[in-house]
Design an enzyme around this catalytic site. Structure first.
Site, PDB file in Angstrom:
ATOM      1  N   LYS A 157       1.622  25.063  -0.702  1.00 37.62           N
ATOM      2  CA  LYS A 157       2.304  23.783  -0.539  1.00 37.62           C
ATOM      3  C   LYS A 157       1.357  22.677  -0.993  1.00 37.62           C
ATOM      4  CE  LYS A 157       2.767  24.158   4.017  1.00 37.62           C
ATOM      5  NZ  LYS A 157       2.306  25.520   4.286  1.00 37.62           N
ATOM      6  N   GLU A 158       1.854  21.757  -1.805  1.00 40.72           N
ATOM      7  CA  GLU A 158       1.019  20.621  -2.160  1.00 40.72           C
ATOM      8  C   GLU A 158       0.688  19.856  -0.890  1.00 40.72           C
ATOM      9  OE1 GLU A 158       2.710  18.335  -5.363  1.00 40.72           O
ATOM     10  OE2 GLU A 158       2.888  20.116  -6.618  1.00 40.72           O
ATOM     11  N   LYS A 210      10.401  34.432  -4.999  1.00 43.69           N
ATOM     12  CA  LYS A 210       9.970  33.027  -5.062  1.00 43.69           C
ATOM     13  C   LYS A 210      11.166  32.078  -5.047  1.00 43.69           C
ATOM     14  CE  LYS A 210       7.574  29.372  -5.704  1.00 43.69           C
ATOM     15  NZ  LYS A 210       6.775  28.779  -4.645  1.00 43.69           N
ATOM     16  N   PHE A 255      11.363  22.659   8.485  1.00 43.21           N
ATOM     17  CA  PHE A 255      12.293  22.254   7.419  1.00 43.21           C
ATOM     18  C   PHE A 255      13.664  21.820   7.928  1.00 43.21           C
ATOM     19  CE2 PHE A 255       8.902  24.211   5.251  1.00 43.21           C
ATOM     20  CZ  PHE A 255       8.852  23.608   4.006  1.00 43.21           C
ATOM     21  N   CYS A 266       8.843  21.534  -7.211  1.00 39.74           N
ATOM     22  CA  CYS A 266       9.371  22.897  -7.080  1.00 39.74           C
ATOM     23  C   CYS A 266      10.822  22.970  -6.627  1.00 39.74           C
ATOM     24  CB  CYS A 266       8.486  23.696  -6.124  1.00 39.74           C
ATOM     25  SG  CYS A 266       6.853  23.963  -6.814  1.00 39.74           S
ATOM     26  N   LYS A 269      13.687  21.775  -9.134  1.00 38.14           N
ATOM     27  CA  LYS A 269      13.843  22.575 -10.359  1.00 38.14           C
ATOM     28  C   LYS A 269      14.156  24.041 -10.039  1.00 38.14           C
ATOM     29  CE  LYS A 269       9.162  24.011 -11.707  1.00 38.14           C
ATOM     30  NZ  LYS A 269       9.265  25.434 -11.408  1.00 38.14           N
TER      31      LYS A 269
HETATM   32  N1  LIG Z   1       2.973  22.670  -7.700  1.00 36.26           N
HETATM   33  C1  LIG Z   1       3.322  23.507  -6.748  1.00 36.26           C
HETATM   34  O1  LIG Z   1       3.293  23.179  -5.555  1.00 36.26           O
HETATM   35  C2  LIG Z   1       3.742  24.916  -7.075  1.00 36.26           C
HETATM   36  C3  LIG Z   1       3.800  25.860  -6.049  1.00 36.26           C
HETATM   37  C4  LIG Z   1       4.184  27.158  -6.359  1.00 36.26           C
HETATM   38  C5  LIG Z   1       4.518  27.490  -7.666  1.00 36.26           C
HETATM   39  N2  LIG Z   1       4.488  26.538  -8.642  1.00 36.26           N
HETATM   40  C6  LIG Z   1       4.821  26.958 -10.005  1.00 36.26           C
HETATM   41  O2  LIG Z   1       3.613  27.150 -10.727  1.00 36.26           O
HETATM   42  C7  LIG Z   1       3.784  26.760 -12.099  1.00 36.26           C
HETATM   43  C8  LIG Z   1       2.784  25.680 -12.443  1.00 36.26           C
HETATM   44  O3  LIG Z   1       3.085  24.551 -11.653  1.00 36.26           O
HETATM   45  P1  LIG Z   1       2.080  23.314 -11.538  1.00 36.26           P
HETATM   46  O4  LIG Z   1       2.637  22.412 -10.510  1.00 36.26           O
HETATM   47  O5  LIG Z   1       0.689  23.824 -11.414  1.00 36.26           O
HETATM   48  O6  LIG Z   1       2.282  22.661 -12.992  1.00 36.26           O
HETATM   49  P2  LIG Z   1       1.424  21.518 -13.666  1.00 36.26           P
HETATM   50  O7  LIG Z   1       2.351  20.792 -14.565  1.00 36.26           O
HETATM   51  O8  LIG Z   1       0.647  20.771 -12.639  1.00 36.26           O
HETATM   52  O9  LIG Z   1       0.359  22.326 -14.563  1.00 36.26           O
HETATM   53  C9  LIG Z   1       0.673  23.094 -15.671  1.00 36.26           C
HETATM   54  C10 LIG Z   1      -0.502  23.052 -16.615  1.00 36.26           C
HETATM   55  O10 LIG Z   1      -0.297  23.982 -17.675  1.00 36.26           O
HETATM   56  C11 LIG Z   1      -0.853  23.422 -18.861  1.00 36.26           C
HETATM   57  N3  LIG Z   1      -0.325  24.114 -20.041  1.00 36.26           N
HETATM   58  C12 LIG Z   1       0.919  24.068 -20.572  1.00 36.26           C
HETATM   59  N4  LIG Z   1       1.001  24.870 -21.654  1.00 36.26           N
HETATM   60  C13 LIG Z   1      -0.209  25.460 -21.787  1.00 36.26           C
HETATM   61  C14 LIG Z   1      -0.736  26.409 -22.706  1.00 36.26           C
HETATM   62  N5  LIG Z   1       0.003  26.887 -23.706  1.00 36.26           N
HETATM   63  N6  LIG Z   1      -2.016  26.793 -22.553  1.00 36.26           N
HETATM   64  C15 LIG Z   1      -2.761  26.291 -21.547  1.00 36.26           C
HETATM   65  N7  LIG Z   1      -2.327  25.394 -20.661  1.00 36.26           N
HETATM   66  C16 LIG Z   1      -1.052  24.987 -20.764  1.00 36.26           C
HETATM   67  C17 LIG Z   1      -0.476  21.964 -18.773  1.00 36.26           C
HETATM   68  O11 LIG Z   1      -1.256  21.154 -19.628  1.00 36.26           O
HETATM   69  C18 LIG Z   1      -0.712  21.681 -17.286  1.00 36.26           C
HETATM   70  O12 LIG Z   1      -2.035  21.239 -17.055  1.00 36.26           O
HETATM   71  C19 LIG Z   1       5.242  26.319 -12.212  1.00 36.26           C
HETATM   72  O13 LIG Z   1       6.005  27.393 -12.635  1.00 36.26           O
HETATM   73  C20 LIG Z   1       5.602  25.928 -10.799  1.00 36.26           C
HETATM   74  O14 LIG Z   1       6.979  26.060 -10.553  1.00 36.26           O
HETATM   75  C21 LIG Z   1       4.077  25.263  -8.377  1.00 36.26           C
END
Ligand SMILES: NC(=O)c1ccc[n+]([C@@H]2O[C@H](COP(=O)([O-])OP(=O)(O)OC[C@H]3O[C@@H](n4cnc5c(N)ncnc54)[C@H](O)[C@@H]3O)[C@@H](O)[C@H]2O)c1
Length: 448
Positions: A157-158, A210, A255, A266, A269
């Site tokens: 969780k963020e 997920k 929640f 999250c 989307k």
């Molecule tokens: N943020 C959350 O709380 C969270 C929690 C669980 C799961 N997720 C999932 O995890 C995934 C990532 O989420 P996030 O929030 O970290 O995203 P984010 O947007 O913060 O980070 C994604 C990173 O990937 C990089 N990137 C994109 N294409 C690339 C490539 N070809 N090579 C290297 N780097 C590349 C981007 O520049 C960016 O820095 C998503 O699928 C999201 O749904 C996120």
């Protein structure tokens, strides 16, 4: 172990840092050169409690590296995590282009047996696509290199990402390969010391887990918000109802807090993507669709209360806002209710004075960019100076027990719109405020 994490966003940076904290040799790679440059200067691009000292410590000890060079990053990796974004595509489905691009690059570069782990949230069947993409690239190189593709969805969780990653409720591993499962077990063993948290299953079930988890949590939120809206109509108090139902351990307190809707990177989307996944398989996901509709409407409830009080034309009105981020503990503004509420007010001529402890830079640069009627201020009380009303939109701890006398002195008129139901215990109407909350028609609302 030698680990590479591709994508150094929220998930990639937190995962990579935590793996390095356990003694692994981790390289985080990203295509964003500015982000990597900053990380190499010790500047952390996101706010997450506890992250900065952990990054700095592990960079210092030589366990954690940041680079833009994919070839260099994955050459010696035993395990490669794909943690790039999977944003919402135009049709609501998850956009997999970054995931597939990374899979293709991996196929072009790997030299040795490798485990590739999908950590991004991806639709069911993506691991098969990743596998096929890597195999195609290997075939084009005319080499035979063994690899496994594993699904390991992330549940952090963020705002509490480090705690969640270091002490996960569960680690889900989807794989058919005994070798890959064993290595993943070893990698995660330090995170599961007190009891077994490792759950293995087939790849598709792991991918689906997920979406099901996020959809379930979003459903609880939308359910409670719907109950809150009904409570307002029938003269009940959603907060009392929340306590009444939460005490049933089949329901639980988590929640079910009524408020101005869920946001973040999250839930919105992933709920949309799950609906799309169902649609693509000719299943109409009615409940999931309703969860989304309720949330879209909920984001505007506070704005509607404001319009009801002050009228459609808000020219000349000033609103002092506390909180922008979609929840406390993060600077993440993605899909934050504040964006929608502020837009509703500004388009009717209102001026905004706002304070958020962490999210103002993000808001100004991206999410509220171009809105001239917003003044970003340096303290919560400054945001209220001469405002026609105060709005609470994010339940940061420092907003929870404010000095209401001070608030009354600063506001032009003592009116509070509480989008997070934080102040209902203070009997603000007895203190001379007009008070509006979600899930209960207050005395102020009955009068107006
Ligand atoms: N943020 C959350 O709380 C969270 C929690 C669980 C799961 N997720 C999932 O995890 C995934 C990532 O989420 P996030 O929030 O970290 O995203 P984010 O947007 O913060 O980070 C994604 C990173 O990937 C990089 N990137 C994109 N294409 C690339 C490539 N070809 N090579 C290297 N780097 C590349 C981007 O520049 C960016 O820095 C998503 O699928 C999201 O749904 C996120």
């Amino acid at each position: 172990m030698n680990i590479t994490v591709v994508g150094t966003g929220y998930v990639g940076l937190v995962s990579g840092t935590c793996f390095s904290e356990m003694g692994n040799n981790v390289t985080c790679i990203d295509i964003d050169t500015d982000k990597i440059k900053k990380l190499n200067q010790g500047i952390i691009p996101i706010y997450e409690p506890g992250l900065k000292p952990m990054v700095l410590k592990n960079v210092e000890s030589g366990n954690l590296h940041f680079t833009n060079n994919l070839t260099e990053a994955i050459q010696n990796a035993e395990i490669i995590f794909i943690a790039v974004g999977t944003p919402m595509g135009n049709d609501g489905s998850a956009d997999l282009q970054d995931v597939i691009a990374v899979a293709n690059s991996i196929g072009n570069i790997i030299q040795q047996k490798t485990i590739i782990v999908d950590k991004s949230t991806v639709p069911v069947g993506t691991a098969d696509k990743v596998k096929a993409t890597i195999q195609q690239a290997l075939d084009a190189r005319n080499v035979a290199i063994e690899f496994d593709v594993v699904s390991n969805p992330e549940f952090l969780k963020e705002g509490a990402a480090i705690i969640d990653f270091m002490k996960p409720d569960r680690v889900i591993i989807g794989s058919e390969s005994d070798y890959a499962i064993e290595r993943m077990k070893q990698l995660y063993a330090p995170f599961c010391m007190s009891h077994e948290r490792f759950i293995t299953m087939d790849v598709r079930s792991a991918e689906m887990t997920k979406y099901a988890a996020n959809a379930m949590l979003a459903t609880k939120i939308s359910f409670m918000n719907e109950i809150a809206n009904i409570c307002e109509q029938v003269g009940a108090d959603a907060n009392q109802v929340r306590i009444g139902i939460g005490s049933d351990n089949r329901i639980g307190y988590g929640f079910i807090y009524p408020g101005c809707g869920y946001g973040g990177s999250c839930f919105p989307k992933d709920v949309k993507a799950l609906r799309k996944i169902a649609e693509e398989h000719n299943y109409k996901a009615s409940l999931i669709t309703a969860v989304e509709e309720v949330n879209d409407a909920q984001k505007l409830v506070i704005a509607q209360k404001i319009i009801k009080k002050f009228g459609e034309n808000l020219t000349g009105k000033v609103f002092g806002i506390w909180g922008l981020s979609f929840k406390p503990g993060t600077n993440d503004m993605r899909e934050a209710p504040a964006i929608y509420i502020i837009n509703e007010l500004v388009k009717r001529g209102a001026k905004i004075q706002v304070f958020d402890p962490k999210a103002m830079v993000e808001a100004k640069a991206y999410y509220l960019k171009g809105l001239n009627s917003i003044k970003y201020v340096n303290s919560k009380y400054e945001a209220l100076t001469n405002a026609d009303a105060m709005l609470l939109l994010t339940e940061w701890k420092e907003f929870r027990s404010p000095d209401f006398e001070e608030i009354k002195n600063l506001l032009k008129t003592p009116v509070i719109f509480d989008g997070r139901n934080q102040y209902n215990v203070f009997d603000l109407e007895a203190k001379g405020f007009e008070y509006y909350q979600i899930g209960k028609r207050t005395r102020s609302e009955a009068i107006n």
